[in-house]
Design a protein around this motif. Structure first.
Motif, short mmCIF file in Angstrom:
data_model
loop_
_atom_site.label_atom_id
_atom_site.label_comp_id
_atom_site.label_asym_id
_atom_site.label_seq_id
_atom_site.Cartn_x
_atom_site.Cartn_y
_atom_site.Cartn_z
N LEU A 201 14.96 -12.85 -18.87
CA LEU A 201 13.56 -13.19 -19.13
C LEU A 201 12.74 -11.93 -19.39
O LEU A 201 11.82 -11.93 -20.21
CB LEU A 201 12.97 -13.97 -17.95
CG LEU A 201 13.66 -15.30 -17.61
CD1 LEU A 201 13.00 -15.93 -16.39
CD2 LEU A 201 13.62 -16.25 -18.79
N TRP A 204 13.45 -10.76 -22.99
CA TRP A 204 13.49 -11.88 -23.92
C TRP A 204 13.04 -11.51 -25.34
O TRP A 204 13.68 -11.94 -26.32
CB TRP A 204 12.64 -13.04 -23.41
CG TRP A 204 12.90 -14.31 -24.14
CD1 TRP A 204 12.25 -14.80 -25.24
CD2 TRP A 204 13.93 -15.27 -23.84
NE1 TRP A 204 12.80 -16.00 -25.64
CE2 TRP A 204 13.83 -16.31 -24.79
CE3 TRP A 204 14.92 -15.34 -22.86
CZ2 TRP A 204 14.68 -17.39 -24.79
CZ3 TRP A 204 15.77 -16.43 -22.85
CH2 TRP A 204 15.64 -17.44 -23.81
N PRO A 217 10.39 -18.25 -23.72
CA PRO A 217 11.12 -18.38 -22.44
C PRO A 217 10.38 -19.13 -21.35
O PRO A 217 10.85 -19.17 -20.21
CB PRO A 217 11.30 -16.91 -22.03
CG PRO A 217 10.05 -16.26 -22.53
CD PRO A 217 9.71 -16.96 -23.82
N THR A 221 11.79 -20.20 -17.66
CA THR A 221 11.18 -19.64 -16.45
C THR A 221 10.81 -20.73 -15.46
O THR A 221 11.10 -20.64 -14.27
CB THR A 221 9.92 -18.81 -16.82
OG1 THR A 221 10.26 -17.86 -17.82
CG2 THR A 221 9.39 -18.09 -15.59
#
Length: 239
Positions: A201, A204, A217, A221
């Protein structure tokens, strides 16, 4: 071995980079600006060229030489020049347009435009009462004249998009730090797994550049946060 100390340090580092990454990348933690201008050019032989000159104070006596502009602006001009002619901005024929992605200023690596093209536009033009305001300039290339225009979107929701990005990222960061602090000693693998989930993340935008995926993302998440909280509740209930 102090598992809690190891997992907590790892979690703090990832949590910090999660939050900082949401600030230094674009909204939705992606590598490109969401409010880049729309760019187009029109040759002097077209209806679009005449219409723009008639609606503004643009002067063909002192055009800007394309070779005098920045490399990214020259690149944009040649890319625009290669596009098919179409009708835009009030229906006038002669525009050549293409989508230009500009990397967000915080990106360390850029696979598109490193900065916005700048055609030194000066004059504003509104082809329709409810349409966007267009800024234009006259440029020259190989002895031929063109008008180059920049059109900014009439709306800007960047601040809202930032909040949509930062809130789940910060929440996931708090979760992994809290889990490492309270459960890092008794459940080190689960703590490391939750923290490790946050690493992709963090990077990303670069995953998007190098893999070609075009997905933000936020969903990953939120899903990771929900799964992590569920694991925490399960672990706590079984103690």
């Amino acid at each position: 071995m102090n598992y809690r100390r190891i997992t907590l340090r790892f979690a703090v580092v990832v949590a910090l980079f999660l939050t900082l990454g949401a600030f230094v990348s674009g909204p939705f933690h992606q590598p490109y600006e969401t409010r880049s201008p729309d760019y187009a050019i029109a040759h002097e032989s077209t209806e679009a060229f005449d219409e723009l000159l008639n609606g503004t104070n643009l002067d063909t006596d002192d055009p800007v030489e394309i070779s005098d502009l920045s490399p990214e602006t020259q690149r944009a001009f040649y890319e625009l020049k290669a596009q098919p002619v179409e009708s835009r901005y009030g229906g006038h024929s002669g525009w050549q347009h293409t989508d230009i992605d500009v990397c967000f200023r915080g990106m360390l690596v850029c696979d598109e435009y490193a900065e916005r093209p700048d055609f030194r536009t000066t004059e504003s033009y509104a082809p329709a009462a409810d349409g966007p305001s267009i800024s234009g300039s006259v440029v020259t290339h190989d002895g031929e004249l063109y008008v180059a225009v920049e059109v900014l979107p009439s709306w800007d929701v960047s601040a809202l998009l930032y909040m949509v990005t930062i809130v789940p990222f910060a929440a996931y960061g708090l979760f992994i730090v809290g889990f490492a602090y309270y459960r890092g000693e008794s459940n080190p693998l689960l703590s490391l797994g939750s923290t490790g989930y946050g690493v992709p993340l963090v990077i990303w935008p670069y995953i998007m550049i190098y893999s070609g995926i075009d997905t933000n993302p936020i969903g990953f998440t939120v899903a990771g946060l929900a799964l992590g909280i569920g694991c925490w509740i399960t672990v706590w209930a079984t103690d």
